[in-house]
Write a protein that holds these residues in place. Structure first.
Motif, PDB file in Angstrom:
ATOM      1  N   ARG A   5     -12.200   1.350  11.881  1.00  0.00           N
ATOM      2  CA  ARG A   5     -11.413   2.410  11.245  1.00  0.00           C
ATOM      3  C   ARG A   5      -9.918   2.123  11.296  1.00  0.00           C
ATOM      4  O   ARG A   5      -9.180   2.485  10.388  1.00  0.00           O
ATOM      5  N   ARG A   6      -9.454   1.442  12.343  1.00  0.00           N
ATOM      6  CA  ARG A   6      -8.036   1.093  12.426  1.00  0.00           C
ATOM      7  C   ARG A   6      -7.683   0.037  11.387  1.00  0.00           C
ATOM      8  O   ARG A   6      -6.682   0.147  10.684  1.00  0.00           O
ATOM      9  N   VAL A   7      -8.525  -0.975  11.273  1.00  0.00           N
ATOM     10  CA  VAL A   7      -8.280  -2.037  10.293  1.00  0.00           C
ATOM     11  C   VAL A   7      -8.358  -1.460   8.881  1.00  0.00           C
ATOM     12  O   VAL A   7      -7.519  -1.771   8.029  1.00  0.00           O
ATOM     13  N   LEU A   8      -9.340  -0.613   8.624  1.00  0.00           N
ATOM     14  CA  LEU A   8      -9.462   0.023   7.310  1.00  0.00           C
ATOM     15  C   LEU A   8      -8.197   0.818   6.992  1.00  0.00           C
ATOM     16  O   LEU A   8      -7.657   0.733   5.886  1.00  0.00           O
ATOM     17  N   GLY A   9      -7.720   1.578   7.946  1.00  0.00           N
ATOM     18  CA  GLY A   9      -6.489   2.353   7.746  1.00  0.00           C
ATOM     19  C   GLY A   9      -5.301   1.465   7.438  1.00  0.00           C
ATOM     20  O   GLY A   9      -4.498   1.770   6.545  1.00  0.00           O
ATOM     21  N   ASP A  10      -5.189   0.352   8.156  1.00  0.00           N
ATOM     22  CA  ASP A  10      -4.088  -0.587   7.904  1.00  0.00           C
ATOM     23  C   ASP A  10      -4.168  -1.153   6.489  1.00  0.00           C
ATOM     24  O   ASP A  10      -3.153  -1.272   5.797  1.00  0.00           O
ATOM     25  N   VAL A  11      -5.366  -1.507   6.053  1.00  0.00           N
ATOM     26  CA  VAL A  11      -5.552  -2.070   4.710  1.00  0.00           C
ATOM     27  C   VAL A  11      -5.228  -1.020   3.646  1.00  0.00           C
ATOM     28  O   VAL A  11      -4.520  -1.309   2.671  1.00  0.00           O
ATOM     29  N   LEU A  12      -5.711   0.197   3.829  1.00  0.00           N
ATOM     30  CA  LEU A  12      -5.441   1.245   2.848  1.00  0.00           C
ATOM     31  C   LEU A  12      -3.939   1.532   2.753  1.00  0.00           C
ATOM     32  O   LEU A  12      -3.392   1.665   1.650  1.00  0.00           O
ATOM     33  N   ARG A  13      -3.270   1.619   3.895  1.00  0.00           N
ATOM     34  CA  ARG A  13      -1.825   1.868   3.889  1.00  0.00           C
ATOM     35  C   ARG A  13      -1.092   0.724   3.191  1.00  0.00           C
ATOM     36  O   ARG A  13      -0.212   0.946   2.353  1.00  0.00           O
ATOM     37  N   SER A  14      -1.460  -0.505   3.530  1.00  0.00           N
ATOM     38  CA  SER A  14      -0.821  -1.666   2.934  1.00  0.00           C
ATOM     39  C   SER A  14      -0.994  -1.673   1.408  1.00  0.00           C
ATOM     40  O   SER A  14      -0.040  -1.918   0.664  1.00  0.00           O
ATOM     41  N   GLN A  15      -2.190  -1.375   0.953  1.00  0.00           N
ATOM     42  CA  GLN A  15      -2.454  -1.342  -0.486  1.00  0.00           C
ATOM     43  C   GLN A  15      -1.660  -0.224  -1.166  1.00  0.00           C
ATOM     44  O   GLN A  15      -1.127  -0.406  -2.266  1.00  0.00           O
ATOM     45  N   ARG A  16      -1.586   0.919  -0.517  1.00  0.00           N
ATOM     46  CA  ARG A  16      -0.834   2.049  -1.082  1.00  0.00           C
ATOM     47  C   ARG A  16       0.642   1.694  -1.208  1.00  0.00           C
ATOM     48  O   ARG A  16       1.266   1.902  -2.261  1.00  0.00           O
ATOM     49  N   VAL A  17       1.204   1.112  -0.153  1.00  0.00           N
ATOM     50  CA  VAL A  17       2.617   0.745  -0.150  1.00  0.00           C
ATOM     51  C   VAL A  17       2.893  -0.347  -1.185  1.00  0.00           C
ATOM     52  O   VAL A  17       3.889  -0.288  -1.912  1.00  0.00           O
ATOM     53  N   GLN A  18       2.002  -1.335  -1.280  1.00  0.00           N
ATOM     54  CA  GLN A  18       2.168  -2.402  -2.280  1.00  0.00           C
ATOM     55  C   GLN A  18       2.206  -1.837  -3.694  1.00  0.00           C
ATOM     56  O   GLN A  18       2.889  -2.385  -4.562  1.00  0.00           O
ATOM     57  N   ARG A  19       1.487  -0.754  -3.925  1.00  0.00           N
ATOM     58  CA  ARG A  19       1.454  -0.140  -5.246  1.00  0.00           C
ATOM     59  C   ARG A  19       2.593   0.857  -5.446  1.00  0.00           C
ATOM     60  O   ARG A  19       2.705   1.475  -6.499  1.00  0.00           O
ATOM     61  N   GLY A  20       3.407   1.037  -4.418  1.00  0.00           N
ATOM     62  CA  GLY A  20       4.529   1.964  -4.509  1.00  0.00           C
ATOM     63  C   GLY A  20       4.108   3.412  -4.605  1.00  0.00           C
ATOM     64  O   GLY A  20       4.821   4.231  -5.186  1.00  0.00           O
ATOM     65  N   MET A  21       2.951   3.728  -4.003  1.00  0.00           N
ATOM     66  CA  MET A  21       2.425   5.095  -4.077  1.00  0.00           C
ATOM     67  C   MET A  21       2.725   5.853  -2.790  1.00  0.00           C
ATOM     68  O   MET A  21       2.751   5.279  -1.708  1.00  0.00           O
ATOM     69  N   THR A  22       2.929   7.149  -2.938  1.00  0.00           N
ATOM     70  CA  THR A  22       3.106   8.011  -1.780  1.00  0.00           C
ATOM     71  C   THR A  22       1.756   8.580  -1.369  1.00  0.00           C
ATOM     72  O   THR A  22       0.792   8.557  -2.153  1.00  0.00           O
ATOM     73  N   LEU A  23       1.704   9.103  -0.168  1.00  0.00           N
ATOM     74  CA  LEU A  23       0.487   9.792   0.271  1.00  0.00           C
ATOM     75  C   LEU A  23       0.174  10.951  -0.669  1.00  0.00           C
ATOM     76  O   LEU A  23      -0.988  11.211  -0.982  1.00  0.00           O
ATOM     77  N   ARG A  24       1.204  11.624  -1.129  1.00  0.00           N
ATOM     78  CA  ARG A  24       1.012  12.771  -2.023  1.00  0.00           C
ATOM     79  C   ARG A  24       0.346  12.338  -3.332  1.00  0.00           C
ATOM     80  O   ARG A  24      -0.560  13.009  -3.837  1.00  0.00           O
ATOM     81  N   GLU A  25       0.746  11.193  -3.871  1.00  0.00           N
ATOM     82  CA  GLU A  25       0.155  10.702  -5.109  1.00  0.00           C
ATOM     83  C   GLU A  25      -1.316  10.319  -4.915  1.00  0.00           C
ATOM     84  O   GLU A  25      -2.167  10.651  -5.749  1.00  0.00           O
ATOM     85  N   VAL A  26      -1.600   9.657  -3.822  1.00  0.00           N
ATOM     86  CA  VAL A  26      -2.987   9.280  -3.535  1.00  0.00           C
ATOM     87  C   VAL A  26      -3.819  10.531  -3.294  1.00  0.00           C
ATOM     88  O   VAL A  26      -4.948  10.650  -3.784  1.00  0.00           O
ATOM     89  N   SER A  27      -3.246  11.468  -2.576  1.00  0.00           N
ATOM     90  CA  SER A  27      -3.938  12.729  -2.288  1.00  0.00           C
ATOM     91  C   SER A  27      -4.315  13.450  -3.581  1.00  0.00           C
ATOM     92  O   SER A  27      -5.449  13.905  -3.732  1.00  0.00           O
TER      93      SER A  27
END
Length: 99
Positions: A5-27
């Motif tokens: 779950r930690r690695v998954l979280g790191d990957v998801l965050r990294s992908q979100r940041v690479q796409r220039g997306m905020t948590l609000r946009e993903v939400s």
């Protein structure tokens, strides 16, 4: 021990940041609460397969891309944590002295 779950979280965050997306946009795109996504990214919550698919869809990722990246990261961490076998020196038996 590697926590998936930690690695998954790191990957998801990294992908979100690479796409220039905020948590609000993903939400909004995934229809998942911002707080819950944050907990997943921090490795505090487990994501169900349905939730993971929603997050991937919101970020225009395939599930296989995320799983592949997580798998690669887990393999690297496992290799780093694996014990390193040390060579064992075996001495030849001492020669007996015959006089």
């Amino acid at each position: 021990m590697v926590l998936f779950r930690r690695v998954l979280g790191d990957v998801l965050r990294s992908q979100r940041v690479q796409r220039g997306m905020t948590l609000r946009e993903v939400s909004a795109g995934a229809r998942v609460s911002l707080g819950y996504i944050s907990e997943i990214e921090r490795g505090q919550k487990e994501a169900s397969s349905e939730l993971l698919a929603s997050l991937c869809g919101a970020m225009d990722l395939t599930l296989s891309q995320v799983i592949r990246e997580v798998s690669d990261q887990v393999a690297l961490e496992e290799a780093a944590l694996a014990p390193i076998p040390l060579p064992v020196r075996v001495d030849a038996p001492a020669a007996s002295s015959a006089a």
